[in-house]
Motif scaffolding. Structure first.
Motif, PDB file in Angstrom:
ATOM      1  N   THR A 124       0.842  -1.225   0.194  1.00  0.00           N
ATOM      2  CA  THR A 124       0.098  -0.069   0.186  1.00  0.00           C
ATOM      3  C   THR A 124       0.817   1.338  -0.089  1.00  0.00           C
ATOM      4  O   THR A 124       0.338   2.578   0.127  1.00  0.00           O
ATOM      5  CB  THR A 124      -0.915  -0.017   1.241  1.00  0.00           C
ATOM      6  N   PHE A 125       2.041   1.216  -0.087  1.00  0.00           N
ATOM      7  CA  PHE A 125       3.028   2.406  -0.140  1.00  0.00           C
ATOM      8  C   PHE A 125       3.916   2.341  -1.442  1.00  0.00           C
ATOM      9  O   PHE A 125       4.827   1.849  -1.443  1.00  0.00           O
ATOM     10  CB  PHE A 125       4.095   2.116   1.192  1.00  0.00           C
ATOM     11  N   LYS A 126       3.413   2.525  -2.443  1.00  0.00           N
ATOM     12  CA  LYS A 126       3.843   2.404  -3.781  1.00  0.00           C
ATOM     13  C   LYS A 126       4.713   3.597  -4.304  1.00  0.00           C
ATOM     14  O   LYS A 126       5.840   3.360  -5.284  1.00  0.00           O
ATOM     15  CB  LYS A 126       3.113   1.906  -4.867  1.00  0.00           C
ATOM     16  N   THR A 127       4.531   4.843  -3.854  1.00  0.00           N
ATOM     17  CA  THR A 127       5.281   6.039  -4.237  1.00  0.00           C
ATOM     18  C   THR A 127       5.010   6.991  -3.137  1.00  0.00           C
ATOM     19  O   THR A 127       4.477   6.810  -2.138  1.00  0.00           O
ATOM     20  CB  THR A 127       4.593   6.892  -5.602  1.00  0.00           C
ATOM     21  N   ALA A 129       3.451   9.340  -2.814  1.00  0.00           N
ATOM     22  CA  ALA A 129       2.337   9.928  -2.669  1.00  0.00           C
ATOM     23  C   ALA A 129       1.527   9.065  -1.692  1.00  0.00           C
ATOM     24  O   ALA A 129       0.451   9.750  -1.124  1.00  0.00           O
ATOM     25  CB  ALA A 129       1.585   9.938  -3.981  1.00  0.00           C
ATOM     26  N   ASP A 130       1.781   7.932  -1.252  1.00  0.00           N
ATOM     27  CA  ASP A 130       1.509   7.103  -0.302  1.00  0.00           C
ATOM     28  C   ASP A 130       1.939   7.246   1.222  1.00  0.00           C
ATOM     29  O   ASP A 130       1.604   6.453   2.041  1.00  0.00           O
ATOM     30  CB  ASP A 130       1.489   5.628  -0.541  1.00  0.00           C
ATOM     31  N   LYS A 132       1.330   9.491   3.400  1.00  0.00           N
ATOM     32  CA  LYS A 132       0.198  10.142   4.269  1.00  0.00           C
ATOM     33  C   LYS A 132      -0.075   9.126   5.398  1.00  0.00           C
ATOM     34  O   LYS A 132      -0.250   7.988   5.100  1.00  0.00           O
ATOM     35  CB  LYS A 132      -0.967  10.567   3.768  1.00  0.00           C
ATOM     36  N   LYS A 134       2.136   7.887   7.162  1.00  0.00           N
ATOM     37  CA  LYS A 134       3.326   6.763   7.620  1.00  0.00           C
ATOM     38  C   LYS A 134       4.253   7.625   8.538  1.00  0.00           C
ATOM     39  O   LYS A 134       4.422   8.923   8.578  1.00  0.00           O
ATOM     40  CB  LYS A 134       3.800   6.364   6.156  1.00  0.00           C
ATOM     41  N   GLN A 156       5.171  15.132  -4.260  1.00  0.00           N
ATOM     42  CA  GLN A 156       4.023  14.155  -4.692  1.00  0.00           C
ATOM     43  C   GLN A 156       2.482  14.773  -4.034  1.00  0.00           C
ATOM     44  O   GLN A 156       1.715  14.045  -3.707  1.00  0.00           O
ATOM     45  CB  GLN A 156       4.275  12.745  -4.286  1.00  0.00           C
ATOM     46  N   VAL A 158       2.132  15.621  -0.622  1.00  0.00           N
ATOM     47  CA  VAL A 158       1.879  15.193   0.620  1.00  0.00           C
ATOM     48  C   VAL A 158       2.647  16.331   1.628  1.00  0.00           C
ATOM     49  O   VAL A 158       3.715  16.638   1.687  1.00  0.00           O
ATOM     50  CB  VAL A 158       2.528  14.021   0.954  1.00  0.00           C
ATOM     51  N   TYR A 163       2.649  13.316   7.694  1.00  0.00           N
ATOM     52  CA  TYR A 163       3.400  12.261   7.896  1.00  0.00           C
ATOM     53  C   TYR A 163       4.607  12.580   8.930  1.00  0.00           C
ATOM     54  O   TYR A 163       4.566  13.716   9.393  1.00  0.00           O
ATOM     55  CB  TYR A 163       4.370  11.849   6.793  1.00  0.00           C
ATOM     56  N   GLN A 184       7.901   2.802   8.364  1.00  0.00           N
ATOM     57  CA  GLN A 184       7.396   2.162   7.074  1.00  0.00           C
ATOM     58  C   GLN A 184       8.332   2.290   5.810  1.00  0.00           C
ATOM     59  O   GLN A 184       8.505   1.632   4.984  1.00  0.00           O
ATOM     60  CB  GLN A 184       5.919   2.588   6.550  1.00  0.00           C
TER      61      GLN A 184
END
Length: 336
Positions: A124-127, A129-130, A132, A134, A156, A158, A163, A184
């Motif tokens: 669920t953490f591919k870029t 942009a993910d 948030k 974390k 990205q 964020v 975060y 993460q």
């Protein structure tokens, strides 16, 4: 008997003079703090020592290590050390705070850093942009890894408030933080990157080890690992500054004319531990990021300024004079 005593006295005087001579001629000690001495990005520091280039210049250099560049920077400002091997971006950050620091030898054209994501978080953490919600690992707050992490997240979309950053150092402490899910994702360097990829504990999220990937992520070359000093120290120690620049330039030439295997033979065993082959592999992959002559790459300072100005208010509001953050002058002086 008198003649005998005269000979004894003369011998004693000669012995005393001989013993004192090395101290009288000894070079002024120069202490250099390295922001993680066993990191491949900072390899030129230890390699210069191992190759005897400091001694060739008549320099008396002691290398010390701190886990994060920001700690080394603080030692320099306090006057506890004469120079630092760390990221060039600190020179810009410090100028915005009223401190004049300049890089007089540049080791890397790119950061050599990698944003790793834990295998557990990867689905669920591919870029970036993910990111948030974390927690992201950095070597230290105020470090170059923080500068770069914040920029990558900002690019990205964020926001900083979305975060958390956790200072986890480098090497074993970084590995432990990711395995324990305290972070993460996180930014680190070789050989830690290769170690974590080999064990399957992490995957690459953003790669800043090559010119192509760095340009794509940051918009240009990002001169990173370098040797910097206080401008005032360099001005008052021009001869030593030129000798240091020359020693490092020789090392950069050595790196570009020798294989990873040959270079690995020059470093302490604890740099690679029980897996020398993995270290050589990581080193071989890292060699293209090093400069060939220790000079600042054209356009690099402008990229670094752009990255820092994205989120640092002091840099946004200050008129940064890039010409005071680096110089090739000591390299030129040493060439003469």
């Amino acid at each position: 008997m008198r003649a005998f005593h005269r000979h004894l006295l003369a011998a004693a005087v000669c012995s005393a003079m001989a013993a004192a001579a090395p101290f009288a001629q000894a070079a002024e000690p120069i202490t250099i703090m390295v922001g993680g001495i066993n990191k491949i990005i900072y390899l030129p520091a230890k390699l210069t020592e191992a190759l005897g280039y400091f001694k060739d210049e008549g320099l008396n250099v002691e290398l010390q290590s701190q886990p994060a560049g920001v700690d080394a920077e603080n030692q320099l400002i306090a006057g506890a050390v004469q120079g630092v091997v760390g990221f060039y971006d600190h020179t810009i950050d410090l100028q915005s705070k009223g401190k004049e620091i300049q890089a007089i030898a540049v080791f890397c054209k790119v950061p050599g850093e990698v944003e790793l994501v834990s295998t557990k978080a990867a689905p669920t953490f591919k870029t970036m942009a993910d990111a948030k919600g974390k927690t992201l690992g950095v070597t230290g707050l105020g470090s170059s890894t923080e500068f770069l992490t914040r920029y990558l997240a900002d690019r990205q979309g964020v926001a900083t408030k979305d975060y958390s950053l956790l200072p986890v150092g480098a090497g074993n402490t970084f590995v432990a933080a990711m395995k324990q899910d305290r972070i993460q994702a996180g930014m680190t360097t070789e050989p830690t990157v290769s170690e974590m990829l080999k064990t399957g504990d992490a995957k690459v999220l953003v790669d800043l080890r090559t010119e192509k990937d760095t340009t794509a992520a940051l918009g240009g070359l990002y001169p990173a690992a370098s040797f910097y000093v206080q401008n005032a120290w360099a001005e008052s120690h021009k001869e030593q500054a030129a000798k240091l620049a020359h020693a490092f330039a020789r090392t950069m030439e050595y790196i570009h004319t020798h294989s990873a295997e040959e270079i690995a033979e020059k470093v302490p065993r604890d740099y690679y531990g029980s897996d020398k082959a993995l270290y050589v592999q990581a080193l071989a992959a890292s060699l293209p990021m090093f400069t060939a002559d220790a000079k600042m790459p054209a356009g690099g300072p402008e990229t670094v300024l752009k990255v820092l100005a994205t989120y640092k208010p002091l840099i946004k509001s200050k008129n940064i004079d890039l010409a005071k953050t680096y110089t090739n002058a000591y390299l030129a002086a040493s060439a003469k």
